[in-house]
Design a protein around this motif. Structure first.
Motif, PDB file in Angstrom:
ATOM      1  N   TYR A 235       0.239 -14.793   8.008  1.00 56.46           N
ATOM      2  CA  TYR A 235       1.051 -14.544   6.829  1.00 56.46           C
ATOM      3  C   TYR A 235       1.693 -13.182   7.011  1.00 56.46           C
ATOM      4  O   TYR A 235       1.016 -12.206   7.362  1.00 56.46           O
ATOM      5  CB  TYR A 235       0.204 -14.546   5.551  1.00 56.46           C
ATOM      6  N   THR A 236       2.993 -13.093   6.781  1.00 54.10           N
ATOM      7  CA  THR A 236       3.735 -11.843   6.906  1.00 54.10           C
ATOM      8  C   THR A 236       4.205 -11.415   5.524  1.00 54.10           C
ATOM      9  O   THR A 236       4.703 -12.237   4.753  1.00 54.10           O
ATOM     10  CB  THR A 236       4.957 -12.032   7.829  1.00 54.10           C
ATOM     11  N   GLY A 237       4.050 -10.125   5.224  1.00 54.97           N
ATOM     12  CA  GLY A 237       4.455  -9.634   3.916  1.00 54.97           C
ATOM     13  C   GLY A 237       4.953  -8.207   3.960  1.00 54.97           C
ATOM     14  O   GLY A 237       4.925  -7.546   4.996  1.00 54.97           O
ATOM     15  N   TYR A 238       5.391  -7.750   2.792  1.00 54.56           N
ATOM     16  CA  TYR A 238       5.897  -6.391   2.597  1.00 54.56           C
ATOM     17  C   TYR A 238       5.041  -5.700   1.545  1.00 54.56           C
ATOM     18  O   TYR A 238       4.599  -6.337   0.582  1.00 54.56           O
ATOM     19  CB  TYR A 238       7.353  -6.435   2.103  1.00 54.56           C
ATOM     20  N   THR A 239       4.811  -4.396   1.714  1.00 53.89           N
ATOM     21  CA  THR A 239       4.064  -3.623   0.724  1.00 53.89           C
ATOM     22  C   THR A 239       4.340  -2.137   0.909  1.00 53.89           C
ATOM     23  O   THR A 239       4.913  -1.730   1.923  1.00 53.89           O
ATOM     24  CB  THR A 239       2.543  -3.887   0.837  1.00 53.89           C
ATOM     25  N   THR A 240       3.903  -1.348  -0.053  1.00 56.19           N
ATOM     26  CA  THR A 240       3.926   0.107   0.097  1.00 56.19           C
ATOM     27  C   THR A 240       2.526   0.646   0.371  1.00 56.19           C
ATOM     28  O   THR A 240       2.360   1.833   0.610  1.00 56.19           O
ATOM     29  CB  THR A 240       4.488   0.791  -1.172  1.00 56.19           C
ATOM     30  N   ASP A 241       1.510  -0.233   0.337  1.00 55.66           N
ATOM     31  CA  ASP A 241       0.120   0.176   0.581  1.00 55.66           C
ATOM     32  C   ASP A 241      -0.613  -0.987   1.267  1.00 55.66           C
ATOM     33  O   ASP A 241      -1.044  -1.929   0.608  1.00 55.66           O
ATOM     34  CB  ASP A 241      -0.534   0.526  -0.751  1.00 55.66           C
ATOM     35  N   VAL A 242      -0.739  -0.900   2.564  1.00 54.60           N
ATOM     36  CA  VAL A 242      -1.287  -2.005   3.354  1.00 54.60           C
ATOM     37  C   VAL A 242      -2.737  -2.308   2.991  1.00 54.60           C
ATOM     38  O   VAL A 242      -3.098  -3.465   2.768  1.00 54.60           O
ATOM     39  CB  VAL A 242      -1.158  -1.729   4.875  1.00 54.60           C
ATOM     40  N   SER A 243      -3.585  -1.293   2.907  1.00 62.37           N
ATOM     41  CA  SER A 243      -5.000  -1.559   2.640  1.00 62.37           C
ATOM     42  C   SER A 243      -5.196  -2.183   1.257  1.00 62.37           C
ATOM     43  O   SER A 243      -6.011  -3.102   1.098  1.00 62.37           O
ATOM     44  CB  SER A 243      -5.844  -0.291   2.791  1.00 62.37           C
TER      45      SER A 243
ATOM     46  N   THR B 177       8.376   7.453  -0.107  1.00 64.81           N
ATOM     47  CA  THR B 177       7.505   6.285  -0.048  1.00 64.81           C
ATOM     48  C   THR B 177       7.622   5.621   1.314  1.00 64.81           C
ATOM     49  O   THR B 177       8.718   5.472   1.844  1.00 64.81           O
ATOM     50  CB  THR B 177       7.903   5.269  -1.136  1.00 64.81           C
ATOM     51  N   ASN B 178       6.489   5.238   1.843  1.00 65.30           N
ATOM     52  CA  ASN B 178       6.488   4.447   3.072  1.00 65.30           C
ATOM     53  C   ASN B 178       6.534   2.980   2.699  1.00 65.30           C
ATOM     54  O   ASN B 178       5.919   2.550   1.731  1.00 65.30           O
ATOM     55  CB  ASN B 178       5.234   4.728   3.896  1.00 65.30           C
ATOM     56  N   HIS B 179       7.265   2.237   3.471  1.00 62.49           N
ATOM     57  CA  HIS B 179       7.387   0.798   3.271  1.00 62.49           C
ATOM     58  C   HIS B 179       6.826   0.122   4.519  1.00 62.49           C
ATOM     59  O   HIS B 179       7.115   0.546   5.636  1.00 62.49           O
ATOM     60  CB  HIS B 179       8.855   0.416   3.049  1.00 62.49           C
ATOM     61  N   TRP B 180       6.018  -0.891   4.298  1.00 63.13           N
ATOM     62  CA  TRP B 180       5.300  -1.533   5.395  1.00 63.13           C
ATOM     63  C   TRP B 180       5.577  -3.026   5.452  1.00 63.13           C
ATOM     64  O   TRP B 180       5.692  -3.687   4.417  1.00 63.13           O
ATOM     65  CB  TRP B 180       3.798  -1.355   5.213  1.00 63.13           C
ATOM     66  N   VAL B 181       5.641  -3.530   6.665  1.00 65.56           N
ATOM     67  CA  VAL B 181       5.620  -4.971   6.924  1.00 65.56           C
ATOM     68  C   VAL B 181       4.301  -5.204   7.649  1.00 65.56           C
ATOM     69  O   VAL B 181       3.926  -4.439   8.541  1.00 65.56           O
ATOM     70  CB  VAL B 181       6.807  -5.410   7.796  1.00 65.56           C
ATOM     71  N   TYR B 182       3.584  -6.216   7.235  1.00 67.10           N
ATOM     72  CA  TYR B 182       2.268  -6.465   7.808  1.00 67.10           C
ATOM     73  C   TYR B 182       2.107  -7.947   8.105  1.00 67.10           C
ATOM     74  O   TYR B 182       2.786  -8.802   7.533  1.00 67.10           O
ATOM     75  CB  TYR B 182       1.166  -5.994   6.849  1.00 67.10           C
TER      76      TYR B 182
END
Length: 81
Positions: free
Chosen positions: A17-25, A2-7
């Motif tokens: 706003y900064t957040g974390y997700t596994t699916d950016v779109s 799994t890829n983990h993203w900070v956006y």
């Protein structure tokens, strides 16, 4: 794996706003649908302005916390990179 993203998204009022997700779109779509974080619900539409991929959730969450501590000026520099 799994890829983990900070956006980082920019809200319609110019705030970030900064957040974390596994699916950016998917997550950006949730924010724009009013199903995202409470902070972004009244600030739509949001636009994705920065994202970073990590191999582990813990590393991503550490980076999310780090970015959230940045001043606005430093966030702008990060986005302009």
């Amino acid at each position: 794996m799994t890829n983990h993203w900070v956006y980082v998204v920019e809200c319609c009022d110019g705030t970030f706003y900064t957040g974390y997700t596994t699916d950016v779109s998917r997550r950006v779509a949730e924010h724009n649908a009013g199903d995202g974080a409470k902070y972004t619900r009244g600030r739509t539409p949001v636009e994705l302005v920065h994202s970073e991929r990590f191999d582990s959730k813990s590393t991503a969450l550490s980076r999310e916390y780090e970015i959230k501590q940045f001043s606005r000026m430093r966030k702008e520099r990060l986005i302009d990179r």
